[in-house]
Scaffold this active site. Structure first.
Site, PDB file in Angstrom:
ATOM      1  NE  ARG A 191       7.351  25.334  37.559  1.00  0.00           N
ATOM      2  CZ  ARG A 191       7.020  25.769  36.347  1.00  0.00           C
ATOM      3  NH1 ARG A 191       6.218  25.067  35.564  1.00  0.00           N
ATOM      4  NH2 ARG A 191       7.508  26.909  35.895  1.00  0.00           N
ATOM      5  CG  HIS A 203      10.313  30.646  35.610  1.00  0.00           C
ATOM      6  ND1 HIS A 203       9.550  31.694  35.138  1.00  0.00           N
ATOM      7  CD2 HIS A 203       9.675  29.511  35.232  1.00  0.00           C
ATOM      8  CE1 HIS A 203       8.484  31.205  34.488  1.00  0.00           C
ATOM      9  NE2 HIS A 203       8.546  29.898  34.541  1.00  0.00           N
ATOM     10  CB  ALA A 248      -4.270  29.162  39.194  1.00  0.00           C
ATOM     11  CG  HIS A 253      12.093  30.453  32.040  1.00  0.00           C
ATOM     12  ND1 HIS A 253      12.598  30.622  30.777  1.00  0.00           N
ATOM     13  CD2 HIS A 253      10.898  29.823  31.899  1.00  0.00           C
ATOM     14  CE1 HIS A 253      11.739  30.114  29.902  1.00  0.00           C
ATOM     15  NE2 HIS A 253      10.707  29.616  30.559  1.00  0.00           N
ATOM     16  NE  ARG A 309      10.765  25.786  32.377  1.00  0.00           N
ATOM     17  CZ  ARG A 309       9.604  26.270  32.807  1.00  0.00           C
ATOM     18  NH1 ARG A 309       9.438  26.503  34.077  1.00  0.00           N
ATOM     19  NH2 ARG A 309       8.639  26.515  31.961  1.00  0.00           N
ATOM     20  N   GLY A 319       3.167  29.759  29.079  1.00  0.00           N
ATOM     21  CA  GLY A 319       3.207  28.429  28.465  1.00  0.00           C
ATOM     22  C   GLY A 319       1.881  27.727  28.376  1.00  0.00           C
ATOM     23  N   GLY A 320       1.514  26.969  29.382  1.00  0.00           N
ATOM     24  CA  GLY A 320       0.259  26.230  29.322  1.00  0.00           C
ATOM     25  C   GLY A 320       0.116  25.289  30.498  1.00  0.00           C
ATOM     26  CB  THR A 373      -2.347  32.774  37.926  1.00  0.00           C
ATOM     27  OG1 THR A 373      -2.182  31.905  39.057  1.00  0.00           O
ATOM     28  CG2 THR A 373      -3.270  32.105  36.917  1.00  0.00           C
ATOM     29  CD  GLU A 428       5.713  24.424  27.796  1.00  0.00           C
ATOM     30  OE1 GLU A 428       5.904  24.121  28.981  1.00  0.00           O
ATOM     31  OE2 GLU A 428       5.063  25.425  27.448  1.00  0.00           O
ATOM     32  CB  SER A 466       3.686  25.696  37.890  1.00  0.00           C
ATOM     33  OG  SER A 466       3.594  26.281  36.614  1.00  0.00           O
TER      34      SER A 466
END
Length: 530
Positions: free
Chosen positions: A383, A348, A17, A240, A287, A50-51, A45, A116, A388
């Site tokens: 994070r 993660h 990305a 994660h 997390r 998730g999103g 990527t 989330e 991300s």
């Protein structure tokens, strides 16, 4: 034999990305080459389930997204960076939609927004549970269609071309490109440019259990460090909480959104829901909190895994929201509409990395870095979910814009020497590379994992010193291979992680040590200088 040389206006190392966003923003004016270590879609990527987080819901605010990010990051974030990224998020989502990313539509809102862990609002736009793949395909399609972008797969970057380390290729410290191994021909090629952007992803494969793709070996961080860039907060390695526990299938992530939509963490056997025992936010805690809670229960009870259970939601709801996870697990004999998912924490995300400013500039002239290989100040000590991909788009655009504005100040590359392999031979000991790779990942998991002690960190540091000598000797005598390049970088980033962890005399965010369990009042970045 002379090495092959290529010259472009801008060189980008990494085809995810961050790299492709930068390329698309540069290509109308400049000739851009993008190097991928394997296939174009092999990076992190495409794996992102998730999103992307952005303020899009009525009643949500930039201030709220900023605060959620700062709280998750345990105050180590740079507030200016957080404000910059959050305020540019809605526009980044809009540009992705224009590129053809088919975000799920909402019933009343334009897009369906999910929530989330760590977020106070629904603000995650997504494409089912495979957002990263949809984004990667849209970016690749646009890049392939652009006449000024050259995409080159199977190129393993070895080192940045600079004037440092007595090489005398150029003026001191300026970066002119990279040497890269063509994995199809086994020849080293030279790529030069007026500006170089590292978009090489994280260092997850330093660990035995990781959700990161095979190529996440910290290449950009290691190359930048060797060239003379500072790195920061490498001890902040995100685990994660919920990776599928399955002996056949490695590294399959169960997205945060399963907990966001009501999934509960339970103990096998008793079925006790344990997260409320650790945090009032329960499964929606950040997390680091959830991963430590699972790690605690696994160690306390001698378990192999815990359960993540969403079977109390209607079957159609589960299938509609998580079609890829449902299909994958049905193939493994687990029906998530009727039974829980066995999960364990896994490495993660790399929250630390190459120090960059808001324009993506590193310490070295001519060198930019974007995405997971950087420490921009966005993530701090942990994070926040779905920030991300957002960082990739915002900083990819920022670096491209800065190069465009300052193009006349970027000098043409001088003549550069080709790669010299006149004094090396083919390796007859490839088994050493494989053994050392496995050893690093094992001791990093055992000694530098979710919960740390000074004694464990010192053991890891001792092992790294021994392995480094072996690898340097090997690197000096044999022709480079893709595996050797990655091993050399794994040693480098493992060393940076351990040294950073030993420097932090507190527990903050992702860095939790039994020897210093309290958090200091003053939040300070760990900065290492070459």
């Amino acid at each position: 034999m002379a090495s092959v040389a290529h010259t472009h206006d801008v060189l980008i190392v990494g085809s995810g990305a961050a790299g492709l966003t930068a390329a698309l923003n540069l290509a109308d004016r400049f000739r851009v080459v993008v190097l991928a270590k394997g296939k174009l879609s092999d990076g992190s990527t495409a794996w992102a389930q998730g999103g992307i987080a952005a303020v899009l819901e009525e009643g949500d605010t930039f201030e709220s997204h900023i605060e959620d990010t700062m709280i998750a990051g345990a105050g180590l974030n740079n507030r200016k960076t957080v404000e910059y990224v959050v305020e540019n998020a809605p526009a980044a989502i809009e540009r992705l939609a224009q590129l053809g990313v088919p975000f799920n539509e909402g019933d009343t809102e334009r897009w369906h927004l999910t929530r989330e862990g760590g977020h106070s609002h629904r603000r995650i736009v997504h494409v089912d549970d495979a957002t990263g793949w949809a984004v990667q395909q849209a970016l690749e399609k646009a890049a392939e269609a652009h006449p000024n972008i050259t995409l080159v797969p199977d190129m393993a970057a070895i080192d940045l071309v600079t004037g440092r380390h007595g090489r005398r290729y150029s003026g001191e410290g300026h970066v002119w490109g990279v040497y890269a191994l063509n994995r199809r021909t086994d020849r080293v090629e030279l790529f030069t440019a007026r500006a170089t952007i590292l978009a090489t992803g994280g260092a997850g494969r330093t660990y035995l259990y990781s959700t990161a793709p095979r190529g996440a070996t910290g290449d950009g961080i290691a190359m930048a460090w060797r060239a003379g860039c500072r790195v920061s907060n490498m001890e902040m390695m995100q685990f994660h909480p919920t990776c599928l526990y399955n002996l056949e299938v490695k590294n399959f992530l169960i997205t945060e959104a399963v907990r966001g939509e009501g999934g509960q963490l339970k103990l096998p056997g008793s079925g006790h829901r344990f997260m409320p025992d650790f945090d009032p936010r329960a499964e929606l805690a950040p997390r680091d909190v959830v991963a430590r809670a699972i790690d605690h229960e696994i160690k306390r009870l001698g378990l192999d895994y815990v359960h993540l259970d969403i079977s109390h939601r209607p079957p159609e709801f589960v299938k509609e929201h998580f079609p890829n996870i449902y299909t994958k697990l049905i193939g493994l004999g687990i029906d998530i509409t009727r039974e829980p998912i066995p999960v364990v924490p896994a490495q993660h995300y790399t929250c630390g990395g190459i120090i960059v400013d808001l324009k993506g500039r590193t310490d070295l002239p001519g060198l930019y870095a974007v995405g997971e290989c950087t420490q921009s100040g966005l993530h701090g000590a942990n994070r926040l979910a779905s920030n991300s991909l957002l960082e990739c788009f915002v900083f990819g655009e920022a670096a491209a814009a800065h190069i465009g504005r300052h193009w006349d100040e970027l000098p043409e590359p001088p003549p550069i020497r080709g790669w010299d392999e006149s004094r090396v031979t083919d390796s007859d000991e490839e088994v050493i590379v494989q053994h050392n790779w496995r050893e690093i990942r094992r001791f990093m998991w055992d000694y530098v994992g979710i919960v740390r002690t000074t004694k464990r960190l010192e053991r890891a540091h001792h092992r790294i010193r021994l392995l480094r000598r072996e690898v340097e000797d090997y690197y000096g005598n044999f022709r480079v291979t893709a595996d050797l390049i990655e091993l050399r970088n794994l040693i480098e980033v493992a060393d940076l992680i351990v040294r950073s962890a030993l420097r932090r005399k507190e527990s903050r965010g992702l860095h939790y040590t039994l020897d210093y369990p309290n958090m200091l009042l003053d939040a300070q970045d760990t900065v290492l200088t070459p």
